[in-house]
Design a protein around this motif. Structure first.
Motif, PDB file in Angstrom:
ATOM      1  N   VAL A  41       0.844  -1.197   0.000  1.00  0.00           N
ATOM      2  CA  VAL A  41       0.000   0.000   0.000  1.00  0.00           C
ATOM      3  C   VAL A  41       0.883   1.252   0.000  1.00  0.00           C
ATOM      4  O   VAL A  41       0.615   2.222  -0.719  1.00  0.00           O
ATOM      5  N   GLN A  42       1.938   1.234   0.792  1.00  0.00           N
ATOM      6  CA  GLN A  42       2.862   2.373   0.845  1.00  0.00           C
ATOM      7  C   GLN A  42       3.449   2.672  -0.539  1.00  0.00           C
ATOM      8  O   GLN A  42       3.537   3.835  -0.951  1.00  0.00           O
ATOM      9  N   SER A  43       3.828   1.622  -1.268  1.00  0.00           N
ATOM     10  CA  SER A  43       4.451   1.823  -2.581  1.00  0.00           C
ATOM     11  C   SER A  43       3.493   2.501  -3.561  1.00  0.00           C
ATOM     12  O   SER A  43       3.910   3.268  -4.431  1.00  0.00           O
ATOM     13  N   VAL A  44       2.198   2.221  -3.415  1.00  0.00           N
ATOM     14  CA  VAL A  44       1.202   2.844  -4.291  1.00  0.00           C
ATOM     15  C   VAL A  44       0.932   4.283  -3.844  1.00  0.00           C
ATOM     16  O   VAL A  44       0.803   5.189  -4.673  1.00  0.00           O
ATOM     17  N   GLN A  45       0.878   4.505  -2.539  1.00  0.00           N
ATOM     18  CA  GLN A  45       0.674   5.876  -2.057  1.00  0.00           C
ATOM     19  C   GLN A  45       1.806   6.794  -2.522  1.00  0.00           C
ATOM     20  O   GLN A  45       1.587   7.969  -2.847  1.00  0.00           O
ATOM     21  N   GLU A  46       3.003   6.250  -2.592  1.00  0.00           N
ATOM     22  CA  GLU A  46       4.160   7.044  -3.036  1.00  0.00           C
ATOM     23  C   GLU A  46       4.038   7.461  -4.500  1.00  0.00           C
ATOM     24  O   GLU A  46       4.754   8.364  -4.943  1.00  0.00           O
ATOM     25  N   MET A  47       3.138   6.817  -5.235  1.00  0.00           N
ATOM     26  CA  MET A  47       2.887   7.202  -6.625  1.00  0.00           C
ATOM     27  C   MET A  47       1.926   8.389  -6.710  1.00  0.00           C
ATOM     28  O   MET A  47       1.619   8.873  -7.798  1.00  0.00           O
ATOM     29  N   GLY A  48       1.428   8.835  -5.568  1.00  0.00           N
ATOM     30  CA  GLY A  48       0.486   9.947  -5.546  1.00  0.00           C
ATOM     31  C   GLY A  48      -0.965   9.525  -5.590  1.00  0.00           C
ATOM     32  O   GLY A  48      -1.857  10.352  -5.805  1.00  0.00           O
ATOM     33  N   VAL A  49      -1.240   8.235  -5.361  1.00  0.00           N
ATOM     34  CA  VAL A  49      -2.601   7.708  -5.416  1.00  0.00           C
ATOM     35  C   VAL A  49      -3.253   7.818  -4.038  1.00  0.00           C
ATOM     36  O   VAL A  49      -2.633   7.509  -3.022  1.00  0.00           O
ATOM     37  N   GLY A 224       4.917  -6.554  -5.149  1.00  0.00           N
ATOM     38  CA  GLY A 224       4.815  -5.397  -6.034  1.00  0.00           C
ATOM     39  C   GLY A 224       3.625  -5.441  -6.967  1.00  0.00           C
ATOM     40  O   GLY A 224       3.504  -4.603  -7.864  1.00  0.00           O
ATOM     41  N   GLY A 225       2.715  -6.379  -6.740  1.00  0.00           N
ATOM     42  CA  GLY A 225       1.585  -6.567  -7.645  1.00  0.00           C
ATOM     43  C   GLY A 225       0.643  -5.386  -7.720  1.00  0.00           C
ATOM     44  O   GLY A 225       0.198  -5.003  -8.799  1.00  0.00           O
ATOM     45  N   PHE A 226       0.347  -4.779  -6.576  1.00  0.00           N
ATOM     46  CA  PHE A 226      -0.578  -3.645  -6.523  1.00  0.00           C
ATOM     47  C   PHE A 226      -0.007  -2.465  -7.321  1.00  0.00           C
ATOM     48  O   PHE A 226      -0.663  -1.875  -8.176  1.00  0.00           O
ATOM     49  N   ARG A 227       1.245  -2.158  -7.071  1.00  0.00           N
ATOM     50  CA  ARG A 227       1.901  -1.052  -7.776  1.00  0.00           C
ATOM     51  C   ARG A 227       2.008  -1.341  -9.279  1.00  0.00           C
ATOM     52  O   ARG A 227       1.816  -0.448 -10.115  1.00  0.00           O
ATOM     53  N   ALA A 228       2.323  -2.596  -9.617  1.00  0.00           N
ATOM     54  CA  ALA A 228       2.506  -2.950 -11.029  1.00  0.00           C
ATOM     55  C   ALA A 228       1.239  -2.728 -11.842  1.00  0.00           C
ATOM     56  O   ALA A 228       1.303  -2.305 -13.000  1.00  0.00           O
ATOM     57  N   ILE A 229       0.083  -2.998 -11.249  1.00  0.00           N
ATOM     58  CA  ILE A 229      -1.165  -2.779 -11.976  1.00  0.00           C
ATOM     59  C   ILE A 229      -1.344  -1.288 -12.261  1.00  0.00           C
ATOM     60  O   ILE A 229      -1.735  -0.878 -13.354  1.00  0.00           O
ATOM     61  N   LEU A 230      -1.017  -0.468 -11.273  1.00  0.00           N
ATOM     62  CA  LEU A 230      -1.214   0.971 -11.433  1.00  0.00           C
ATOM     63  C   LEU A 230      -0.223   1.606 -12.415  1.00  0.00           C
ATOM     64  O   LEU A 230      -0.531   2.616 -13.039  1.00  0.00           O
ATOM     65  N   ASP A 231       0.971   1.014 -12.550  1.00  0.00           N
ATOM     66  CA  ASP A 231       1.908   1.596 -13.519  1.00  0.00           C
ATOM     67  C   ASP A 231       1.851   0.902 -14.879  1.00  0.00           C
ATOM     68  O   ASP A 231       2.632   1.180 -15.793  1.00  0.00           O
ATOM     69  N   GLY A 232       0.876  -0.043 -15.012  1.00  0.00           N
ATOM     70  CA  GLY A 232       0.612  -0.635 -16.312  1.00  0.00           C
ATOM     71  C   GLY A 232       1.461  -1.830 -16.678  1.00  0.00           C
ATOM     72  O   GLY A 232       1.437  -2.290 -17.833  1.00  0.00           O
ATOM     73  N   THR A 233       2.191  -2.404 -15.710  1.00  0.00           N
ATOM     74  CA  THR A 233       3.070  -3.544 -16.039  1.00  0.00           C
ATOM     75  C   THR A 233       2.590  -4.873 -15.448  1.00  0.00           C
ATOM     76  O   THR A 233       3.157  -5.913 -15.753  1.00  0.00           O
ATOM     77  N   GLY A 234       1.569  -4.841 -14.615  1.00  0.00           N
ATOM     78  CA  GLY A 234       1.130  -6.053 -13.925  1.00  0.00           C
ATOM     79  C   GLY A 234       0.108  -6.862 -14.714  1.00  0.00           C
ATOM     80  O   GLY A 234      -0.384  -6.437 -15.757  1.00  0.00           O
ATOM     81  N   THR A 235      -0.209  -8.040 -14.168  1.00  0.00           N
ATOM     82  CA  THR A 235      -1.195  -8.934 -14.758  1.00  0.00           C
ATOM     83  C   THR A 235      -2.463  -8.897 -13.933  1.00  0.00           C
ATOM     84  O   THR A 235      -2.423  -9.041 -12.714  1.00  0.00           O
ATOM     85  N   SER A 236      -3.602  -8.711 -14.612  1.00  0.00           N
ATOM     86  CA  SER A 236      -4.866  -8.602 -13.893  1.00  0.00           C
ATOM     87  C   SER A 236      -6.020  -8.857 -14.851  1.00  0.00           C
ATOM     88  O   SER A 236      -5.814  -9.042 -16.052  1.00  0.00           O
ATOM     89  N   THR A 237      -7.217  -8.863 -14.311  1.00  0.00           N
ATOM     90  CA  THR A 237      -8.451  -8.884 -15.108  1.00  0.00           C
ATOM     91  C   THR A 237      -9.287  -7.669 -14.723  1.00  0.00           C
ATOM     92  O   THR A 237      -9.432  -7.376 -13.533  1.00  0.00           O
TER      93      THR A 237
END
Length: 241
Positions: A41-49, A224-237
């Motif tokens: 969660v911290q890694s995503v907050q650091e992205m400004g989300v 790093g899955g949560f952050r990866a989805i937000l920066d467009g590199t992760g796998t999701s549906t």
């Protein structure tokens, strides 16, 4: 301070199950797992989300299970709501250990441990970059934390719901049992309901559909899955209209 990264979503709801907090244990809280999720969660907050969270209570008590064992359903559901407050407080402690300002906001009034739910106040917390953890479901029996997450996401004007699971998306069958299971890149709300895919319960899916709120299913077990989805590199549906 570095410039925030460009992300697709500026405000999101993270929904995770209570079971996600118990690690390899059969029940309860596993502090290293709680801390690992807090760092995600911290890694995503650091992205400004801006981040809202809803955590289930199944690692402590599940209302439906208690009801099935003969307990009166309303009482069992209230016990489940109290379990979600315990999980929210554990996550708050882990996040604040990382110096992240966090508020636990409860749908059931318990002023000594959590703020009562007041929509405008919660929105203000988000604007101040505090993480809001919504606890005690909707405050009503017969509603799941999936529905609570969708309701709060709609009220907070979140742009998407991120559903953290043990698999990296929605499959046509259980990928742990079937090697030929196919993962969907996108799927509609109606297809999820028609095929009983178990992404969220039917009322949560219907509410998301009515509010055009995408549901993004990803693996919370992937570092790093949560952050990866937000920066467009992760796998999701992505579940959309």
């Amino acid at each position: 301070m570095p410039e925030p990264e460009k992300v697709v979503y500026k405000r999101v709801m993270l929904k995770i199950s209570g079971e996600a907090l118990m690690g390899d244990q059969g029940y309860g809280l596993h502090p290293p797992t709680v801390e690992r999720i807090a760092r995600e969660v911290q890694s995503v907050q650091e992205m400004g989300v801006e981040i809202c969270m809803v955590i289930g209570g199944g690692n402590i008590f599940r209302g439906l299970q208690g009801s099935a064992q003969g307990m009166e359903r309303t009482t069992a559901d209230y016990m489940g709501m109290l379990a979600t407050v315990m999980n929210a407080l554990a996550m708050q402690a882990a996040l604040e250990g990382l110096k992240i300002h966090t508020r636990v906001i409860s749908a059931i009034t318990m002023n000594e441990v959590a703020e009562p739910y007041i929509r405008r106040r919660a929105v203000r917390h988000l604007e101040k970059k505090r993480i809001c953890i919504f606890a005690a479901g909707t405050g009503n029996p017969y509603f799941t934390t999936d529905t609570a997450a969708t309701l709060r996401a709609s009220e907070m004007a979140c742009e998407a719901i991120f559903k953290g699971t043990k698999v990296d998306g929605v499959y046509d069958k259980d990928p742990n049992k079937h090697d030929d299971a196919k993962r969907y890149e996108t799927i509609t709300y109606d297809e999820v309901l028609a095929q009983h895919l178990g992404v969220m319960d039917a009322s949560a899916i219907a509410l998301a559909r009515e509010n055009s709120l995408p549901i993004i299913v990803f693996s919370l077990d992937e570092p790093g899955g949560f952050r990866a989805i937000l920066d467009g590199t992760g796998t999701s549906t992505t579940v959309v209209a």
